[in-house]
Design an enzyme around this catalytic site. Structure first.
Site, mmCIF file in Angstrom:
data_model
loop_
_atom_site.group_PDB
_atom_site.id
_atom_site.type_symbol
_atom_site.label_atom_id
_atom_site.label_comp_id
_atom_site.label_asym_id
_atom_site.label_seq_id
_atom_site.Cartn_x
_atom_site.Cartn_y
_atom_site.Cartn_z
ATOM 1 C CB CYS A 51 77.663 46.629 15.665
ATOM 2 S SG CYS A 51 76.279 47.562 14.974
ATOM 3 C CG HIS A 100 82.482 62.770 13.769
ATOM 4 N ND1 HIS A 100 82.368 62.123 12.560
ATOM 5 C CD2 HIS A 100 82.589 61.787 14.710
ATOM 6 C CE1 HIS A 100 82.406 60.802 12.765
ATOM 7 N NE2 HIS A 100 82.547 60.585 14.059
ATOM 8 C CD GLN A 117 67.927 50.824 16.099
ATOM 9 O OE1 GLN A 117 68.382 51.216 15.038
ATOM 10 N NE2 GLN A 117 66.662 50.509 16.258
ATOM 11 N N GLY A 190 70.499 35.796 20.956
ATOM 12 C CA GLY A 190 70.599 37.132 21.551
ATOM 13 C C GLY A 190 69.199 37.707 21.669
ATOM 14 N N GLY A 192 68.561 41.117 22.663
ATOM 15 C CA GLY A 192 68.672 42.563 22.848
ATOM 16 C C GLY A 192 67.788 43.331 21.883
#
Length: 360
Positions: A51, A100, A117, A190, A192
């Site tokens: 996201c 990175h 996450q 949702g 999840g």
């Protein structure tokens, strides 16, 4: 020796309006990897889409051509004009690209520093790439190193202390809006990981009834059962909107799950009682035009930035220790990478010695 290159954008460089245009679902990642692998200037490739970021990590013998190939692919596959996202892209190569991906996996580059996450999301992206055989010696070594760096950062610093996440920030925002969430009814759209975390935080705040709506009804039932909530079907969402106070949506739907027309219709039956929508999905689930309806408030993932700042001060101090661990790992990986140059020479010498031994 090939270059390691990273082309991407994230929450720091691009607003949600741009990120959602370029976001990839898991099935799309499969197709994207196949397409990118066929590009003659790309050797190995990995695609990370969450996201808050879309990134293409690759190895190439021609960095400039590979970068242009990625830009062209994003534009063509997502049907988005290059000028809409070009200014938001960052491009890293060599040590910068290595640094990175280590920072990303370690959650040093996340909107919520230290959130766990992202490591799982990077691991999933890598798993998809290995299944599609789009990674090999260099990226395999790089990703395994990234996972070990992330583990060190998590265990050797306090970056993971005082659990915070996007879901936590969403609940905190709701708590500030209402002063308290005690007794407030909530609808989660949702089922999840984001939704699970949201439910945990709602329960800690003594929220009232919790309803769960999910496309796969069985999954919604499972989540609701675990936390003493009630599962509803998508067809029941309109009725549920008439009685809840907070709606948190985190689906992977490509279009709006809640529309302006839908909310406008249910407001009279609510007698204009306020309702708050917190949209933590990318692409967005909640039509932002809903904000124009009186007593209806919509917050998207970018609005949560302010809500989480207070929770990050301690973590940012610990992040400095994490940056040191990353720098050590960058040096270590570079030494391994540069050693690849001498491998062909060593192999040739070994073969020559074996030939001499055989001749003798």
């Amino acid at each position: 020796m090939p270059d390691i290159v990273n082309v991407g954008l994230n929450h720091k460089t691009a607003p949600v309006e741009i990120r959602e245009c370029l976001a990839f679902s898991d099935p799309e990642v499969d197709v994207a990897l196949e397409r990118l692998q066929k590009c003659p200037v790309i050797d190995e490739v990995l695609l990370v889409s969450t996201c808050n970021r879309v990134e293409v990590l690759l190895t190439t013998e021609s960095a400039a051509a590979a970068i242009e190939a990625v830009k062209d692919f994003l534009s063509e596959y997502k049907q988005v004009a290059p000028e809409k996202f070009n200014a938001s892209l960052y491009i890293h190569s060599g040590d910068e690209a290595v640094r990175h991906i280590f920072r990303v996996a370690s959650s040093l580059d996340s909107m919520v520093v230290g959130e766990p996450q992202i490591l799982g999301q990077v691991k999933t992206s890598y798993q998809i790439a290995t299944q599609k055989h789009t990674t090999s010696t260099v990226l395999n070594r790089l990703l395994h190193k990234a996972f070990s760096v992330a583990k060190r950062v998590r265990t050797e610093t306090g970056i993971g202390d005082r659990a915070v996440s996007i879901s936590y920030a969403a609940i905190e925002l709701g708590r500030k809006i209402f002063d308290t969430l005690e007794g407030k009814r909530s609808l989660l759209i949702g089922a999840g990981e984001m939704a699970e975390l949201a439910v945990e935080h709602l329960l800690r705040n003594r929220a009232g009834e919790i309803y769960v709506a999910n496309r796969t009804f069985e999954r919604g039932v499972a989540l609701a059962k675990r936390f003493g909530g009630k599962a509803i079907s998508f067809e029941e969402i309109d009725g549920c909107l008439q009685k809840v106070d907070v709606v948190i949506s985190s689906t992977g739907a490509p279009d709006f799950v809640i529309t302006h027309h839908q909310v406008r219709q249910i407001m009279p039956s609510r007698r204009n009682r306020p309702i708050f929508f917190i949209d933590i999905a990318v692409p967005r689930d909640i039509d932002p035009k809903i904000n124009q309806i009186p007593n209806v408030y919509v917050y998207d993932i970018d609005d949560l930035k302010g809500a989480i700042e207070e929770n990050l001060k301690d973590r940012k101090k610990e992040a400095h220790k994490g940056e040191r661990i990353v720098e050590e790992a960058v040096v270590s990986f570079r030494q391994w990478y540069e050693s690849l140059d001498i491998v062909p020479t060593l192999v040739a010498l070994r073969q020559k010695l074996e030939a001499i031994v055989t001749a003798e």
